[in-house]
Design an enzyme around this catalytic site. Structure first.
Site, PDB file in Angstrom:
ATOM      1  CB  THR A 176      -5.961   0.658  -6.516  1.00 55.84           C
ATOM      2  OG1 THR A 176      -6.859   1.645  -6.988  1.00 55.84           O
ATOM      3  CG2 THR A 176      -5.383   1.103  -5.192  1.00 55.84           C
ATOM      4  CB  THR A 209      -9.204  -0.711  -7.530  1.00 52.81           C
ATOM      5  OG1 THR A 209      -9.080   0.440  -6.729  1.00 52.81           O
ATOM      6  CG2 THR A 209      -8.745  -1.931  -6.790  1.00 52.81           C
ATOM      7  CG  ASN A 216      -8.220   6.241  -4.629  1.00 56.53           C
ATOM      8  OD1 ASN A 216      -9.098   5.399  -4.468  1.00 56.53           O
ATOM      9  ND2 ASN A 216      -8.319   7.446  -4.124  1.00 56.53           N
ATOM     10  CB  SER A 255      -7.180  -0.126   1.577  1.00 55.55           C
ATOM     11  OG  SER A 255      -7.636  -0.759   0.412  1.00 55.55           O
ATOM     12  NE  ARG A 306      -4.048   1.914   1.048  1.00 56.43           N
ATOM     13  CZ  ARG A 306      -5.059   2.220   0.242  1.00 56.43           C
ATOM     14  NH1 ARG A 306      -5.112   1.803  -1.004  1.00 56.43           N
ATOM     15  NH2 ARG A 306      -6.064   2.939   0.693  1.00 56.43           N
ATOM     16  CG  ASP A 348      -8.430   5.309  -0.262  1.00 59.95           C
ATOM     17  OD1 ASP A 348      -9.508   5.787  -0.663  1.00 59.95           O
ATOM     18  OD2 ASP A 348      -7.910   4.309  -0.780  1.00 59.95           O
TER      19      ASP A 348
END
Ligand code: DON
Length: 566
Positions: free
Chosen positions: A395, A377, A397, A448, A104, A419
């Protein structure tokens, strides 16, 4: 005659008004998927699933195929496939070991609690969604190398080469892709100081070549992971972001690490479900929802009936309220995961559920925990000929992320910073609200919903699945699990079924337009129905192990998704 003509035009107009959103037609909702004996990749583009399959045909395992597929998606599906974003992977090896990788994005060192607020503490419009300040430190390249180090059996250079070849040869634009490219042109222009993708009106069948991206991938092939985080690519990236007024530095890139995590594993009836742990809320929320409905034996109600929708909606309402309050990056905040997914806590949360009256999101806020413990994503699923299984959701996003396209590197950068909860109670682009647990902090990972998931039954691999769709990912994935486990559907049939979604706030139940139900029954007991703005909920790519051991792919007809196998 003339009046007659106007009457027909008027009638047509009324008809069109009534049906503003295109439903997925029968032809587009296949019920039988591709079936193969040994191995399968299901992902957003056929080019990428074929590349993954070729790696396994050459003797590579699912992890090798994952790396090749991921990089091919970065070329063929820049809408979400990426090297400028991040993702999560959940795996189960042939001998039954499960694990997860978190690659991430992280907040830059210069980001802080009020980074997206002006001096009066108001949210600065679009700062977290569009342009250089929306970008989180990308994790994809670190993630792929980490997977390769632990599980790879084929040299990395051979796994990246097909993506390089594809970038040089060019990718054929699909109808959906042409539409997306044309739609986002304005935002590409706003986010970049150099013009990209603007030189033409895209149409199906056009070919896009990516020479700059091919060169970037070649440098990564030759110099390894550090090329992206310390090398020439890092220099290109940092200087471009600086030009655009962003804050990401070489130090940010150098400090990035992908992390192995323990997945969230829980029982639902006789199935065991392994899904992503924090910083994804996916596993926790899915566990909460499925364990909340378990005592009600949802399978006794007709699939997608009023009672089915009602029960799931109420469980979803409670889980998303908890998400907003309790969940954030477990490296920064303590989250009482075991308590949150315990049957005791969840049964208590469902106590005020009633079949005759909807709860409201005003009356249902987060639950009370007795003890606090010390944590656009794309998804693809892979099973190899050895029995290893991988679920990956990755992703940028939003569609094309921050719309910042590193021109000299040839790739898009994410807008994952959105996010975070940029201000408590203010919804992000998925309408999700959050609290301090998900506030911005330097080096923190944003919460997420991505939920790459693996299901086993009687100790055997049953299903591999996941989805894009922001906040709707969790509810899309769990509806597919229920379609198979409770309603005995095959994988393609399960994936093609219409879906619905509730996320506490806003307090309405979203339905895909193709969802057939007498909504009045729900409205009468107090539910607000929203079919206006959700033509597609999730895009599941999944694999089911059939009783004879063959694999059935479920490729979502909502996209250009394809299953390939042998
Ligand atoms: O991590 C998340 O939950 C979001 N950034 C996922 C975004 C997404 O699924 C966009 N796809 N439609």
């Amino acid at each position: 005659m003339k009046n007659y003509f106007y009457l027909i035009v008027l009638l047509l107009f009324i008809q069109c008004k009534k049906e503003p959103i295109k439903e997925i037609s029968k032809k587009e909702t296949p019920t039988k998927g591709v079936i193969t004996k040994n191995a399968m990749v299901v992902c957003a583009r056929e080019e990428a699933s074929k590349i993954g399959i070729n790696i396994m045909k050459k003797g590579g395992n699912a992890f090798d195929a994952m790396i090749a597929t991921d990089l091919a998606l970065a070329v063929a599906y820049p809408f979400a496939g990426n090297i400028g974003g991040g993702g999560f992977l959940v795996y189960r090896t042939k001998d039954g070991k499960v694990g997860a990788l978190d690659y991430r994005e992280k907040a830059p060192l210069a980001a802080h609690h009020d980074f997206y607020l002006d001096k009066d503490k108001n949210v600065i419009p679009q700062k977290s969604t569009l342009g250089a300040n929306a970008i989180g430190i990308p994790g994809t390249v670190a993630g792929l190398f980490k997977v390769h180090k632990k599980f790879g059996t084929i040299p990395f250079k051979d796994l990246i080469q097909p993506a390089i070849n594809l970038a040089k040869k060019g990718v054929v634009v699909t109808k959906k892709q042409a539409k997306a490219l044309n739609k986002y042109k304005v935002n590409f222009q706003k986010a970049n100081n150099r013009v990209i993708f603007l030189d033409k009106d895209w149409k199906e069948g056009d070919i896009i070549k990516y020479p700059k991206f091919a060169a970037t991938l070649e440098r990564i092939r030759d110099n390894g992971r550090d090329e992206f985080y310390k090398g020439k690519t890092a220099d290109i990236l940092v200087s471009y972001i600086k030009d655009l007024g962003g804050v990401i530095t070489k130090e940010d890139l150098e400090k990035y690490e992908a992390k192995w995590r323990k997945p969230i594993s829980f029982k639902y009836k006789d199935a065991t479900i392994h899904s992503m742990s924090l910083p994804s809320s996916g596993g926790i929320c899915m566990a909460q929802i499925l364990k909340s409905i378990e005592p009600f034996n949802i399978g006794q109600y007709k699939h997608n009936s009023t009672k089915y929708v009602q029960l799931l909606t109420e469980a979803e309402r409670r889980a998303y309220a908890d998400r907003a309050h309790f969940l954030g990056d477990s490296d920064f905040v303590d989250v009482a995961i075991d308590s949150l997914i315990s049957s005791e806590y969840l049964n208590n949360r469902m106590k005020n559920f009633s079949w005759t009256k909807a709860n409201t999101s005003k009356e249902i806020s987060h639950g009370k925990l007795n003890n606090i413990e010390s944590d656009e994503t794309t998804h693809y699923s892979i099973v190899d000929q050895f029995g290893n299984a991988i679920a990956v959701t990755t992703t940028l996003n939003g569609a094309y992320g921050s719309k910042v396209y590193v021109k000299d590197g040839g790739f898009f950068l994410n807008n994952e910073m959105d996010d975070f909860s940029v201000k408590p109670g203010i919804p992000n682009s998925y309408g999700l609200v959050g609290s301090e647990a998900n506030a911005v902090a330097p080096e923190k990972r944003m919460l997420s919903s991505m939920s790459p998931t693996i299901v086993t039954q009687n100790g055997k691999l049953k299903m591999v699945l996941g989805s894009p769709g922001g906040s709707t990912i969790i509810t899309s994935v769990l509806q597919n699990i229920l379609n198979v486990i409770e309603y005995d559907m095959g994988m393609q049939e399960a994936v093609s079924k219409p879906r619905f979604h509730h996320q506490w706030l806003p307090d309405n139940v979203k339905f895909e337009p193709s969802f057939k139900l007498n909504f009045k029954d729900l409205e009468q007991i107090g539910y607000k129905i929203d079919q206006s703005n959700s033509p597609v909920i999730g895009k599941i790519d999944a694999i089911l192990v059939l009783p004879n051991g063959s694999l059935e792919g479920g490729a979502d007809p909502r996209g250009d998704d394809k299953a390939s196998g042998f």
